[in-house]
Scaffold this motif. Structure first.
Motif, mmCIF file in Angstrom:
data_model
loop_
_atom_site.group_PDB
_atom_site.id
_atom_site.type_symbol
_atom_site.label_atom_id
_atom_site.label_comp_id
_atom_site.label_asym_id
_atom_site.label_seq_id
_atom_site.Cartn_x
_atom_site.Cartn_y
_atom_site.Cartn_z
ATOM 1 N N GLU A 116 0.937 -1.229 0.152
ATOM 2 C CA GLU A 116 0.057 0.081 -0.009
ATOM 3 C C GLU A 116 0.932 1.186 -0.042
ATOM 4 N N VAL A 117 1.855 1.314 1.031
ATOM 5 C CA VAL A 117 2.813 2.382 0.959
ATOM 6 C C VAL A 117 3.407 2.750 -0.298
ATOM 7 N N GLY A 118 4.107 1.634 -0.717
ATOM 8 C CA GLY A 118 4.845 1.618 -1.965
ATOM 9 C C GLY A 118 4.215 2.070 -3.540
ATOM 10 N N LEU A 119 2.980 1.387 -3.543
ATOM 11 C CA LEU A 119 2.315 1.470 -4.826
ATOM 12 C C LEU A 119 0.774 2.069 -4.747
ATOM 13 N N LEU A 120 0.123 1.507 -3.914
ATOM 14 C CA LEU A 120 -1.302 1.616 -3.925
ATOM 15 C C LEU A 120 -1.985 3.197 -3.375
ATOM 16 N N LYS A 121 -0.971 3.716 -2.537
ATOM 17 C CA LYS A 121 -1.512 4.948 -2.241
ATOM 18 C C LYS A 121 -0.311 6.209 -2.768
ATOM 19 N N ALA A 122 0.438 5.645 -3.738
ATOM 20 C CA ALA A 122 1.177 6.676 -4.250
ATOM 21 C C ALA A 122 0.312 7.615 -5.506
ATOM 22 N N SER A 123 0.762 8.678 -5.419
ATOM 23 C CA SER A 123 0.143 9.619 -6.476
ATOM 24 C C SER A 123 0.230 8.821 -7.868
ATOM 25 N N VAL A 124 1.432 8.534 -8.004
ATOM 26 C CA VAL A 124 1.686 7.632 -9.435
ATOM 27 C C VAL A 124 2.773 6.407 -8.842
ATOM 28 N N PRO A 125 2.502 5.062 -9.065
ATOM 29 C CA PRO A 125 3.542 4.245 -8.593
ATOM 30 C C PRO A 125 4.881 4.793 -9.090
ATOM 31 N N GLY A 126 5.971 4.556 -8.319
ATOM 32 C CA GLY A 126 7.150 4.793 -8.638
ATOM 33 C C GLY A 126 7.905 6.394 -9.103
ATOM 34 N N MET A 127 6.730 7.241 -8.964
ATOM 35 C CA MET A 127 7.154 8.703 -9.195
ATOM 36 C C MET A 127 8.118 9.476 -8.159
ATOM 37 N N LEU A 128 9.133 10.145 -8.649
ATOM 38 C CA LEU A 128 10.172 10.772 -7.588
ATOM 39 C C LEU A 128 9.381 11.854 -7.087
ATOM 40 N N ALA A 129 9.895 12.200 -5.886
ATOM 41 C CA ALA A 129 9.251 13.380 -5.022
ATOM 42 C C ALA A 129 9.264 14.534 -5.802
ATOM 43 N N SER A 130 10.434 15.133 -6.617
ATOM 44 C CA SER A 130 10.303 15.924 -7.401
ATOM 45 C C SER A 130 9.335 16.056 -8.725
ATOM 46 N N ASP A 131 9.063 15.041 -9.113
ATOM 47 C CA ASP A 131 7.895 15.027 -10.125
ATOM 48 C C ASP A 131 6.563 15.080 -9.465
#
Length: 339
Positions: free
Chosen positions: A110-125
């Motif tokens: 959940e933390v790494g993928l499901l609740k991300a704005s976009v999975p794998g997106m850098l914080a700056s992006d």
């Protein structure tokens, strides 16, 4: 009359062009962003089932599961929703190790993928996307929600098409696998585990489908939320009959769902059992202002069933022949078995 006819023809042509433009916009919007609740439910349930099978495929842990789990989680860097804490289980946690491990793995997922704005997106992006979204809101009329949603959908789709997304999501996969590998190597399993093969299956059957679902949810105009319930929903950790309608309730002894049909004649406040852990969260689609949220899937909770209630139910269910009681088989338990 010729002049009037010419004006009417021009007017009709203008209206037809406007109609075609509106139809094209609607078609484009629908194709690019439509995500049905049924699709979300099916993909989520498949991920959840694959995760359950993956954990249940592990060998049994010999001894010291509670001690090893507590030590292993200190470096896990992931908040868990274990009701009452590991040390509060009166009979230890070894009997529910599968459900606890499912919970731990899903929390990291959940933390790494499901609740991300976009999975794998850098914080700056992510910060840039947030700023652009705020800028679009200031430029567009607040009533023009369709254009805003379409912009968001197309922007995320364009990002996902870049190698930047692929690199980021692969790094996230590797991070999750490394964390889980470090966690599982803290336990003493009865048999050797081929962790390379096991983690490949985790990636193929769970991580990649979860990233795909999360990306679809991110690009959808709808908003979603995961709901982990707290002890306030279960005063003194007691699960009652009315909870059977609100949650998917599993019995820790049988590891099967408790069907409400077996206790339907009892009052709503009847204690069904003691809450052990919330295994999986509920999933909601957030509604627009003034509308109720739509629950896509219920949360899954694990309970230690009420032994007195089970004995009472078994006694009531025993048929009699010429006044004599006929023993029931083990499969006819009070709480039943739901496949």
């Amino acid at each position: 009359m010729r002049q009037e006819n010419a004006k009417l023809k021009q007017r009709n042509q203008d209206l037809e062009e406007q109609l075609q433009e509106c139809q094209a916009r609607i078609l484009k919007f629908t194709l690019s962003s439509d995500l049905s609740d049924t699709t979300v439910l099916q993909e989520f349930v498949k991920i959840r089932d694959n995760l359950s099978n993956w954990v249940e495929g592990l060998p049994e842990i010999c001894t010291g599961f509670d001690t090893h789990l507590e030590c292993a989680l200190k470096e896990f860097q992931c908040y868990l929703h274990i009701v009452g804490g590991i040390n509060s289980y009166p009979q230890g946690v070894l009997e529910v190790q599968s459900e606890l491990l499912m919970h731990v793995v899903f929390c990291r997922l959940e933390v790494g993928l499901l609740k991300a704005s976009v999975p794998g997106m850098l914080a700056s992006d992510e910060a840039l996307l947030s700023d652009l979204d705020a800028g679009m809101v200031s430029l567009q009329s607040k009533k023009d929600i369709e254009n805003l949603n379409l912009w968001k959908t197309n922007t995320i789709r364009a990002y996902v098409a870049c190698q930047r997304y692929e690199r980021g999501v692969n790094e996230e996969y590797n991070g999750i696998i490394d964390k889980l590998y470090n966690l599982f190597t803290c336990f003493d399993f009865e048999h050797h585990v081929n962790w390379n093969n096991k983690m490949e299956r985790l990636r193929d059957d769970i991580l990649e489908p979860a990233a795909s679902l999360a990306t679809k949810m991110s690009s959808s105009p709808s908003r979603y939320r995961w709901e982990w319930y707290h002890e306030a929903h279960f005063p003194q950790r007691v699960v009652r009959k009315y909870h059977l309608e609100l949650f998917i309730v599993q019995d820790a002894r049988t590891h099967n769902r408790i069907p409400i049909a077996n206790v339907e004649t009892l009052p709503d406040e009847t204690a069904i059992g003691e809450l052990l852990v919330i295994v999986f969260p509920a999933l909601f689609r957030c509604a627009d202002s003034g509308h109720e949220e739509i629950q896509i899937e219920k949360a899954v909770i694990l309970v230690r069933a009420n032994e007195d209630l089970q004995r009472q139910k078994r006694s009531e269910d025993k048929p009699s022949v010429l006044g004599k009681t006929v023993p029931q088989t083990s499969k006819d338990s009070a709480l039943g078995r739901l496949n």
